[in-house]
Design an enzyme around this catalytic site. Structure first.
Site, PDB file in Angstrom:
ATOM      1  N   SER A 115      32.822  69.304  85.613  1.00 23.90           N
ATOM      2  CA  SER A 115      32.126  70.627  87.182  1.00 23.90           C
ATOM      3  C   SER A 115      32.321  69.154  88.017  1.00 23.90           C
ATOM      4  O   SER A 115      32.386  67.924  87.684  1.00 23.90           O
ATOM      5  CB  SER A 115      30.813  70.619  86.513  1.00 23.90           C
ATOM      6  OG  SER A 115      30.468  69.824  86.043  1.00 23.90           O
ATOM      7  N   THR A 119      30.906  72.004  92.319  1.00 27.34           N
ATOM      8  CA  THR A 119      31.425  73.613  91.731  1.00 27.34           C
ATOM      9  C   THR A 119      30.763  73.399  90.428  1.00 27.34           C
ATOM     10  O   THR A 119      31.093  72.756  89.659  1.00 27.34           O
ATOM     11  CB  THR A 119      33.422  73.240  91.554  1.00 27.34           C
ATOM     12  OG1 THR A 119      33.260  72.971  93.534  1.00 27.34           O
ATOM     13  CG2 THR A 119      33.198  74.466  91.150  1.00 27.34           C
ATOM     14  N   GLU A 157      22.873  68.972  81.324  1.00 23.59           N
ATOM     15  CA  GLU A 157      21.541  69.300  81.811  1.00 23.59           C
ATOM     16  C   GLU A 157      21.094  70.722  82.437  1.00 23.59           C
ATOM     17  O   GLU A 157      20.593  70.882  82.943  1.00 23.59           O
ATOM     18  CB  GLU A 157      20.700  68.526  82.478  1.00 23.59           C
ATOM     19  CG  GLU A 157      20.351  66.834  81.753  1.00 23.59           C
ATOM     20  CD  GLU A 157      19.997  66.187  82.447  1.00 23.59           C
ATOM     21  OE1 GLU A 157      19.025  66.222  82.736  1.00 23.59           O
ATOM     22  OE2 GLU A 157      19.271  64.899  81.274  1.00 23.59           O
ATOM     23  N   GLU A 258      23.598  59.587  77.659  1.00 27.44           N
ATOM     24  CA  GLU A 258      23.209  58.160  78.516  1.00 27.44           C
ATOM     25  C   GLU A 258      21.375  58.283  77.222  1.00 27.44           C
ATOM     26  O   GLU A 258      20.623  59.212  76.743  1.00 27.44           O
ATOM     27  CB  GLU A 258      22.583  59.823  79.331  1.00 27.44           C
ATOM     28  CG  GLU A 258      23.284  60.392  81.093  1.00 27.44           C
ATOM     29  CD  GLU A 258      22.761  61.058  81.947  1.00 27.44           C
ATOM     30  OE1 GLU A 258      21.501  60.768  81.993  1.00 27.44           O
ATOM     31  OE2 GLU A 258      23.223  61.980  82.221  1.00 27.44           O
TER      32      GLU A 258
END
Length: 782
Positions: A115, A119, A157, A258
């Protein structure tokens, strides 16, 4: 310095050493040729895009499209011991060959999100449509032929709390269709996965959902964004032990997508990265395949390893050396593919639909441009007509797994279908003029398989029945009428006594706000293609669309919330609008002199909403303020920022009466407060001590003073272990306003209430504790 020079020489020499592709077997990554296990020693590498997907006002910069920048940064990535970078947004129309070749020569792989900020699947109003499909497949086409691409993330997320679980069905559809597209194009096998945040209330459901069901629609790998190890923590305090247990039998590779908590004295520059030794050590390396540090570039959110100077040169920060030292000191070998037999082959059981989880195992259909090109070019919704009957073909219900035939179209195309369905229901050529603002024209007939699909959908809309295909549409079957109607399920009232003639077609939409006290409308010209014979220009009239964001839950007066608000406020006041004549600093708040003059108070606990009317000539310029302030707020507060836009049928969390009271409170600063004796523990702040002098002394309970939080964490952990699993889940589902090194204590501090007036003892009561979250106290000791 020697390694840096060597890296530069390697890049300048043009050496090309095509990296061995990384393959997946069971729950591990391997080098394809020699079978050695692959562990990610990664760094997030992208400026301008935050970990939650937000982007600066100038758009995003493709980090793989500028060869000069890649040439500048790759030697520093090598000094860090990096073997993989994560990019969040690349431009598929750009040339990436030079950067990818340099990364290849430096031994660095790439994993990229599909993405980009503008968008992507919107968690609040999710769709999986042709625009998104084109974006995702475009990124796949741009990167699939590079052997140093490890895989793609179909979402990051997206479902980040219990309010947005339905969005997972749309992300899983994106996983399914991305995998199918890779196979259909004949590319080598490249994994598609998902990166999840670490929200305790939905963690297990999200993890199970993406691993349950048929292989064609489940993830190939799982990325966890975990920031629970702060400073010099440990395996237990950080809850790394619990996360490791949870994934011990997961069927696909798992890694930290992360990590790198910056909640340490001095901020990110003082991160010791002591978690690296544990992540790659014997306690975790049999389950986890390494991780990706967030992030390379230093930005407003303070997570960087380097700063970029005005002359585009690189300056390393203190945490750069800490990470480099930690990564270089670890040695991990794992197993060889030839001798490895996967034992974690069973998929997870899908979560059941309940009040918390709202994503069905029946997924939205695959977008199909052959159908949508016949539908037309429109934007909006007309589902208030005839109890929703025109929208049977475009409705979605993730909980029940029902999706209309055209639900996978983008919003413009969905409205084209709905307006034509409504036109056919009216079955009248009654003329109207509306100043010639619309006209009828002939259109080409549908052909091939598209014709049969359109006919099926039209018949479905006429009968009010459910659709067919990958999912089904749902809607009411009440008959058409020329009278004014209102759906009980929403607040949109539509005047349906409209005719279609050779001059025009117009739809009047009135939106009732606050029990009809306000009527709003906006005018937009849009074009609709009739599914059978005619192209109709439509004019929608609706006035007064509001948009903005709410803080959910609202901020407390505690030290952590105050510090975060101060940081956010400074970013707005100094870095964004210091020289903006339309941004005025008042005595107790900032006002943005555009639209309805939205305001930000100095005292964060008073804040509920930042919004304005964004339609009409007087609203000129206000949208840019709303967009930028929202983006900065998302960086500072993450999932607490509830964005909404009435144009998309998304509404604010708070009612306007609450918001009005909040606005009025901006005018006067708070009076000094007298704390209860539990205040230092619950809020980590003591207003009386801060004011000086002290009218009396606060005596903290033993082991509850802030220097002993580690001891308190262990005490709470012991108590939790004695509870039932259901009680443990109930405790962990409560909001934690103090994420970081002591998660149990954070839940306690956020939710604890004193046990009686003046008590030194506090407790967490799962039902009554929400009264502690009100921005205006609604309960007191008596």
């Amino acid at each position: 310095m020697l390694s840096l020079i060597a890296a530069v020489l390697l890049l300048q020499s043009g050496v090309s050493a095509t990296l061995d592709p990384i393959v997946i077997k069971g729950s591990k990554f391997f080098y394809q040729t020699n079978g050695t296990q692959f562990y990610m020693k990664g760094v997030a590498y992208q400026s301008g895009v935050s970990s939650n997907g937000t982007v600066g006002s100038n758009g995003y910069t493709d980090p793989l499209a500028d060869a000069d920048l890649c040439k500048r940064d790759i030697p520093y990535l090598q000094l860090l011991g990096t073997n993989l970078i994560r990019t969040y947004a690349i431009d598929p129309t750009q040339d990436h060959s030079q950067c990818m070749a340099m990364l290849d020569a430096a031994g660095i792989y790439v994993i990229s999100d599909l993405s980009e900020p503008n968008t992507s699947i919107d968690r609040a109003a999710p769709t999986w449509d042709t625009t998104l499909y084109t974006r995702y497949t475009g990124v796949i086409d741009a990167l699939a032929n590079y052997t140093n691409v490890v895989g793609f993330f179909a979402g990051n997320e997206v479902t980040n709390n219990a309010s947005y679980t339905a969005a997972s069905a749309f992300v899983k559809a994106a996983v399914r269709d991305s995998k199918a597209y890779i196979a259909s194009k004949g590319y080598r096998t490249i994994g598609v996965g998902y990166a999840a945040d670490d929200d305790a209330s939905i963690r297990s459901d999200v993890t199970d959902y993406f691993d349950c069901g048929d292989d064609a629609e489940t993830i190939d790998f799982w990325g966890a964004n975990i920031y629970s190890w702060c400073g010099d923590s440990d395996f237990v305090t950080s809850q790394y032990n619990l996360r490791t247990e949870e994934f011990a039998n997961y069927s696909v590779p798992v890694f930290f997508a992360e990590y790198g908590c910056n909640q340490v004295p001095g901020g990110a520059a003082n991160r010791p990265f002591s978690e690296v030794a544990t992540l790659f050590g014997s306690q975790m390396n049999d389950i986890w395949s390494g991780g990706i540090v967030y992030e390379y570039f230093e930005e407003d959110n303070d997570y960087g390893l380097v700063t970029i100077e005005a002359d585009s040169s690189v300056s390393t920060l203190a945490d750069f050396n800490s990470l480099s030292s930690q990564i270089q000191s670890v040695t991990v070998t794992g197993v060889n593919s030839a001798s490895y037999t996967p034992t974690n082959t069973a998929k997870r059981a899908c979560p059941t639909i309940d009040a918390t989880w709202q994503a069905s195992t029946d997924l939205p259909p695959t977008p199909n441009e052959d159908v949508y090109d016949q539908i037309g070019d429109l934007f909006g919704e007309v589902c208030g007509y005839n109890s929703g009957k025109p929208c049977v073909g475009i409705t979605t219900d993730a909980a029940n797994g029902t999706y209309g035939q055209y639900s996978m179209c983008n919003s413009i195309q969905r409205l084209s279908y709905a307006f034509n369905a409504y036109h056919q229901e009216q079955n009248t050529d009654q003329a109207c003029d509306f100043a010639g603002s619309a006209q009828l024209a002939q259109s080409a007939s549908a052909t091939g398989t598209c014709s049969s699909i359109l006919s099926s959908a039209s018949a479905s809309a006429s009968s009010g029945g459910s659709g067919s295909g990958s999912g089904s549409g749902s809607g009411s079957s009440s008959s058409a009428s020329s009278s004014k109607k209102k759906n009980a399920a929403d607040s949109v009232t539509v005047g349906a006594s409209l005719g279609i003639g050779k001059a025009c077609l117009a739809i009047y939409v009135t939106i009732a706000v606050l029990s009809g006290a306000v009527v709003k409308s906006i005018k937009k010209d849009i074009i609709s293609q009739n599914l059978s014979t005619r192209l109709i220009r439509l004019t929608i009239i609706a006035m007064g669309i509001d948009a903005g964001f709410d803080m959910v839950p609202c901020l407390s007066k505690g030290a952590v919330d105050r510090r975060n608000w101060d940081s956010f406020f400074k970013a707005i006041k100094k870095k964004r609008y210091e020289n903006d004549d339309l941004v005025e600093i008042k005595h107790n708040y900032i006002v943005f002199k555009a639209g309805e003059y939205p305001e930000l108070p100095f005292e964060g606990h008073k804040f509920l909403r930042f919004s304005s009317n964004i339609s009409g000539s007087y609203a000129k310029g206000v949208w840019e303020y709303i967009e930028t302030v929202t983006q900065v707020a998302q960086i500072s507060f993450g999932s607490r920022i509830h964005t909404w836009n009435e144009a998309s049928d998304n509404w604010g969390f708070y009612d306007w009466q609450e918001v009005s009271i909040s606005f009025r409170s901006y005018e006067q600063p708070d009076e000094p407060e007298t704390p209860t004796t539990i205040a230092p523990y619950v809020f980590r702040t003591d207003p009386i001590n801060e004011l000086n002098p002290q009218p009396f002394r606060i005596q903290p309970v033993e082991a509850r003073d802030s220097p002993s939080m580690s001891l308190m964490e262990n005490i709470i952990a012991t108590k939790l272990k004695a509870l039932s699993k259901a009680q443990q889940r109930q405790f962990l589902s409560l909001h934690n306003n103090f994420p970081g090194k002591h998660p149990f204590s954070g839940v306690m501090r956020t939710n604890a209430l004193p046990c009686g007036p003046g008590s030194e003892i506090g407790g967490v009561y799962p039902t009554i504790c929400p009264i502690n979250h009100s921005c205006r106290p609604n309960a007191h000791n008596s």
